[in-house]
Design a protein around this motif. Structure first.
Motif, PDB file in Angstrom:
ATOM      1  N   SER A 252       3.777   5.709  -5.499  1.00  0.00           N
ATOM      2  CA  SER A 252       3.812   5.644  -6.964  1.00  0.00           C
ATOM      3  C   SER A 252       2.673   6.438  -7.602  1.00  0.00           C
TER       4      SER A 252
ATOM      5  N   GLN B 237       0.829  -1.209   0.000  1.00  0.00           N
ATOM      6  CA  GLN B 237       0.000   0.000   0.000  1.00  0.00           C
ATOM      7  C   GLN B 237       0.867   1.264   0.000  1.00  0.00           C
TER       8      GLN B 237
ATOM      9  N   VAL C  25      -2.986  -0.238 -10.566  1.00  0.00           N
ATOM     10  CA  VAL C  25      -2.027  -1.321 -10.297  1.00  0.00           C
ATOM     11  C   VAL C  25      -2.545  -2.621 -10.902  1.00  0.00           C
TER      12      VAL C  25
ATOM     13  N   GLU D 270      -3.696  -5.481   0.143  1.00  0.00           N
ATOM     14  CA  GLU D 270      -3.514  -4.259   0.920  1.00  0.00           C
ATOM     15  C   GLU D 270      -4.276  -4.259   2.234  1.00  0.00           C
TER      16      GLU D 270
ATOM     17  N   ARG E 236       2.386   1.706  -3.407  1.00  0.00           N
ATOM     18  CA  ARG E 236       1.372   2.114  -4.392  1.00  0.00           C
ATOM     19  C   ARG E 236       1.073   3.602  -4.254  1.00  0.00           C
TER      20      ARG E 236
ATOM     21  N   LEU F  92       5.229  -0.703  -9.302  1.00  0.00           N
ATOM     22  CA  LEU F  92       5.330   0.308  -8.256  1.00  0.00           C
ATOM     23  C   LEU F  92       6.682   1.005  -8.306  1.00  0.00           C
TER      24      LEU F  92
ATOM     25  N   GLN G  54      -5.534   1.470  -6.783  1.00  0.00           N
ATOM     26  CA  GLN G  54      -5.558   0.007  -6.821  1.00  0.00           C
ATOM     27  C   GLN G  54      -5.962  -0.474  -8.214  1.00  0.00           C
TER      28      GLN G  54
END
Length: 86
Positions: free
Chosen positions: A26, A20, A33, A48, A23, A67, A30
Motif C-alpha cells: 500500500s 506488513q 497506517v 508487524e 502495508r 491497506l 507504520q
C-alpha cells in the motif's frame, strides 16, 4: 480444543507478515497506517513484529481497512496460510 502456545505463535507470525506485506504494498509507513486507522503506532509495530499475541478485531479491521487489500482479503489470506500449516 485448546490451542497450544506454539499455535498462537504461528498465528502471530502469519498475521504479522500479512499486515506488513499489505502495508508495504500500500506504500504506507507504520506511522501513516496509525494515523489513518486510529490504531496506536505501538500496536502497529507490535503487530508487524509478531510480538502482539492477542488481536483486537476492531484494530485488525481498522488497520486492514486502510491497506490496499482490506479486511476481507487479509482474512482469506490468513485462512489459506493456516490451512497450509494444518
Amino acid at each position: 480444543m485448546a490451542r497450544s502456545n506454539k499455535d498462537s505463535s504461528l498465528d502471530s507470525i502469519a498475521v504479522a507478515k500479512l499486515i506488513q506485506d499489505a502495508r508495504i504494498a500500500s506504500n504506507l509507513t507504520q506511522e501513516q497506517v496509525s494515523d489513518l486507522s486510529g490504531v496506536p503506532l505501538r500496536t502497529i509495530v507490535e503487530t508487524e513484529s509478531g510480538r502482539l499475541k492477542r488481536y483486537s478485531l476492531s484494530n485488525f479491521i481498522a488497520i486492514s481497512s486502510v491497506l490496499k487489500y482490506g479486511p476481507e482479503v487479509l482474512i482469506q489470506e490468513l485462512k489459506k496460510h493456516l490451512q497450509k500449516k494444518a
